[in-house]
Scaffold this active site. Structure first.
Site, PDB file in Angstrom:
ATOM      1  N   CYS A 119      52.451 -41.721 -46.926  1.00 24.53           N
ATOM      2  CA  CYS A 119      51.617 -42.218 -46.420  1.00 24.53           C
ATOM      3  C   CYS A 119      51.401 -43.831 -45.200  1.00 24.53           C
ATOM      4  O   CYS A 119      51.062 -44.178 -44.889  1.00 24.53           O
ATOM      5  CB  CYS A 119      50.483 -42.147 -47.111  1.00 24.53           C
ATOM      6  N   HIS A 259      45.186 -47.038 -43.487  1.00 26.43           N
ATOM      7  CA  HIS A 259      46.189 -45.928 -43.159  1.00 26.43           C
ATOM      8  C   HIS A 259      44.838 -45.348 -43.749  1.00 26.43           C
ATOM      9  O   HIS A 259      43.173 -45.811 -44.320  1.00 26.43           O
ATOM     10  CB  HIS A 259      46.897 -45.863 -44.703  1.00 26.43           C
ATOM     11  N   ASN A 289      43.561 -36.715 -45.055  1.00 22.43           N
ATOM     12  CA  ASN A 289      44.105 -37.861 -44.420  1.00 22.43           C
ATOM     13  C   ASN A 289      45.787 -37.173 -43.902  1.00 22.43           C
ATOM     14  O   ASN A 289      45.699 -36.045 -44.953  1.00 22.43           O
ATOM     15  CB  ASN A 289      44.501 -37.784 -46.142  1.00 22.43           C
TER      16      ASN A 289
HETATM   17  N1  COA Z   1      33.598 -32.018 -55.525  1.00 25.35           N
HETATM   18  C1  COA Z   1      32.486 -31.664 -56.012  1.00 25.35           C
HETATM   19  N2  COA Z   1      33.081 -32.733 -57.544  1.00 25.35           N
HETATM   20  C2  COA Z   1      34.276 -33.434 -57.348  1.00 25.35           C
HETATM   21  C3  COA Z   1      35.086 -32.610 -56.463  1.00 25.35           C
HETATM   22  C4  COA Z   1      34.780 -31.617 -55.391  1.00 25.35           C
HETATM   23  N3  COA Z   1      35.464 -31.966 -53.823  1.00 25.35           N
HETATM   24  N4  COA Z   1      36.234 -33.247 -56.960  1.00 25.35           N
HETATM   25  C5  COA Z   1      36.197 -34.621 -57.522  1.00 25.35           C
HETATM   26  N5  COA Z   1      35.173 -33.563 -58.673  1.00 25.35           N
HETATM   27  C6  COA Z   1      34.635 -34.193 -59.911  1.00 25.35           C
HETATM   28  C7  COA Z   1      35.332 -34.296 -61.106  1.00 25.35           C
HETATM   29  O1  COA Z   1      35.264 -34.022 -61.549  1.00 25.35           O
HETATM   30  C8  COA Z   1      34.643 -35.233 -61.726  1.00 25.35           C
HETATM   31  O2  COA Z   1      33.602 -34.765 -62.325  1.00 25.35           O
HETATM   32  P1  COA Z   1      33.168 -34.802 -63.399  1.00 25.35           P
HETATM   33  O3  COA Z   1      32.307 -36.656 -63.517  1.00 25.35           O
HETATM   34  O4  COA Z   1      32.079 -34.061 -64.624  1.00 25.35           O
HETATM   35  O5  COA Z   1      34.550 -35.127 -64.735  1.00 25.35           O
HETATM   36  C9  COA Z   1      33.318 -36.495 -60.756  1.00 25.35           C
HETATM   37  O6  COA Z   1      33.687 -35.738 -59.686  1.00 25.35           O
HETATM   38  C10 COA Z   1      34.282 -37.374 -60.990  1.00 25.35           C
HETATM   39  O7  COA Z   1      35.884 -37.467 -60.199  1.00 25.35           O
HETATM   40  P2  COA Z   1      36.990 -38.335 -59.804  1.00 25.35           P
HETATM   41  O8  COA Z   1      38.017 -38.407 -59.425  1.00 25.35           O
HETATM   42  O9  COA Z   1      36.087 -40.142 -60.553  1.00 25.35           O
HETATM   43  O10 COA Z   1      35.339 -38.621 -58.070  1.00 25.35           O
HETATM   44  P3  COA Z   1      35.850 -40.292 -57.791  1.00 25.35           P
HETATM   45  O11 COA Z   1      34.604 -40.585 -56.799  1.00 25.35           O
HETATM   46  O12 COA Z   1      37.364 -40.850 -58.239  1.00 25.35           O
HETATM   47  O13 COA Z   1      36.819 -39.648 -55.920  1.00 25.35           O
HETATM   48  C11 COA Z   1      39.106 -38.714 -55.086  1.00 25.35           C
HETATM   49  C12 COA Z   1      38.025 -38.251 -55.878  1.00 25.35           C
HETATM   50  C13 COA Z   1      39.845 -37.891 -55.394  1.00 25.35           C
HETATM   51  C14 COA Z   1      38.147 -38.257 -53.662  1.00 25.35           C
HETATM   52  C15 COA Z   1      39.121 -40.337 -54.823  1.00 25.35           C
HETATM   53  O14 COA Z   1      39.739 -40.648 -56.239  1.00 25.35           O
HETATM   54  C16 COA Z   1      40.232 -40.553 -54.006  1.00 25.35           C
HETATM   55  O15 COA Z   1      40.025 -40.494 -52.893  1.00 25.35           O
HETATM   56  N6  COA Z   1      41.499 -40.823 -54.556  1.00 25.35           N
HETATM   57  C17 COA Z   1      42.226 -41.160 -53.699  1.00 25.35           C
HETATM   58  C18 COA Z   1      43.428 -40.226 -52.945  1.00 25.35           C
HETATM   59  C19 COA Z   1      44.027 -40.641 -52.178  1.00 25.35           C
HETATM   60  O16 COA Z   1      43.749 -41.537 -51.478  1.00 25.35           O
HETATM   61  N7  COA Z   1      45.342 -40.339 -52.273  1.00 25.35           N
HETATM   62  C20 COA Z   1      46.239 -40.040 -51.470  1.00 25.35           C
HETATM   63  C21 COA Z   1      47.432 -41.608 -51.324  1.00 25.35           C
HETATM   64  S1  COA Z   1      47.269 -41.853 -49.526  1.00 25.35           S
END
Ligand code: COA
Length: 332
Positions: A119, A259, A289
């Protein structure tokens, strides 16, 4: 007006392309256990674009964005000296996607290569282009950010399939002798991060085997929470360093072009830079993204907003980990 003897590199044209097919949050509700409310509140994403035609790859997106730039700005493709394609989803291993793009857009006098920094790819590629222009050896450098992320996304994994989309953007760099354009950059990487965000198989470490395929190792995997936290602190630190080094404070900045990985990441960085919301450019709701394409697609969507002399901070974070920020003054 006093003209500088030093050449700066500045963006003189912008192009963009996203495929027609819109994958909505409600469509994803049919595929994995998720819902529109969760996706919007956790990421800011409403929909993303998908290149459905299996015969078309990243080069198709890059070519469309480049042709858009060329036709809108009436540029002779034969005058382009160099084409850099920032991508993490090249058409093929070994054969540079940029070489194919250059030929297909009629830039037969150019040479091309790909730059892979996930990215952060487009940010790093703009720096490469700027260096070439500042050297005086090249007059026109085309920088494309293009990714067909749907080719590496596991549509059974709800934690990643909601995030990514396909798209491409392109900018042309030329010289500027008024001190406008690319000013400064602060780039970093840390290889420890590769365990937290990667497509494990298909490279030289884990070449394709029946086992890598049955393990679904050719898809993107990430530790979302770790990536989130690291992205916020890394992009904020890089942006602060760039501001300090150039005697700037948040108020001096006209736009943050960051980004687009998660709206909450973008807002956290903007808060740490003390930027008003109107200065923070976002289009993540429409495209998700798009990896190397997020920054050029922002430039494409908001190009009519920018005025000559506007001070812009670019910031990116991606797999590797790779990250950085750059200071740019709009010249058009
Ligand atoms: N829909 C519903 N629930 C979801 C889900 C979805 N699409 N994806 C994950 N969950 C659940 C998880 O299983 C977790 O459940 P649990 O508490 O029972 O274990 C809960 O939601 C929280 O998960 P978590 O990973 O802590 O959520 P978050 O608030 O961190 O959001 C992302 C997840 C992936 C959106 C976030 O971490 C993120 O954006 N990370 C950066 C990703 C990124 O930028 N990647 C590219 C880099 S350039």
């Amino acid at each position: 007006m006093q003209l500088n003897t030093k050449l700066n590199a500045s963006i003189t044209a912008v192009g963009g392309y996203v495929p027609e097919h819109r994958l909505l949050n409600k469509n994803l509700e049919q595929i994995v256990d998720t819902n529109d409310e969760w996706i919007q509140s956790r990421t800011g994403i409403k929909e993303r674009r998908i290149l459905k035609d299996p015969s078309k790859a990243t080069s198709f997106l890059a070519i469309q964005a480049s042709k858009n730039l060329i036709s809108k700005n009436n540029i002779d493709p034969l005058t382009i000296d160099m084409v850099i394609v920032a991508t993490t989803t090249p058409d093929m291993q070994i054969a540079a996607t940029a070489a194919y793009v250059a030929s297909e857009i009629g830039s037969y006098n150019a040479f091309g290569y790909d730059l892979q920094a996930a990215c952060s790819g487009f940010l790093f590629a703009m720096s490469m282009a700027s260096g070439k222009i500042e050297s005086g050896r090249y007059k026109k450098v085309l920088v494309v950010g293009a990714d067909k992320m749907s080719s590496v996304i596991d549509y059974k994994d709800r934690s990643t399939c909601i995030l990514f989309g396909d798209g491409a953007g392109a900018v042309l760099f030329e010289s500027n002798n008024e001190g406008l354009g690319w000013q400064d950059e602060y780039f970093k990487s840390n290889g420890d991060g590769r365990e937290s965000l990667n497509v494990k198989a298909g490279g030289s470490l884990f070449p394709a085997t029946s086992t890598t395929i049955s393990n679904r190792d050719h898809y993107l995997r990430q530790d979302g929470r770790k990536v989130f936290k690291t992205a916020v602190s890394a992009m904020s630190d890089a942006s602060s360093t760039i501001l300090k080094r150039n005697n700037l404070v948040g108020e001096d900045i006209d736009y943050l072009v960051a980004h687009q990985a998660n709206e909450r990441i973008i807002e956290s960085i903007a808060k740490r830079m003390s930027l008003k919301p109107s200065k923070v450019l976002k289009n993540i709701a429409k495209y998700g993204n798009t990896t190397a394409a997020t920054i050029p697609l922002l430039l494409y969507d908001f190009q009519n907003k920018f005025k000559r002399g506007n001070k812009i901070i670019f910031a990116a974070f991606g797999g590797g980990f790779t990250w950085g920020a750059a200071y740019y003054i709009w010249s058009k």
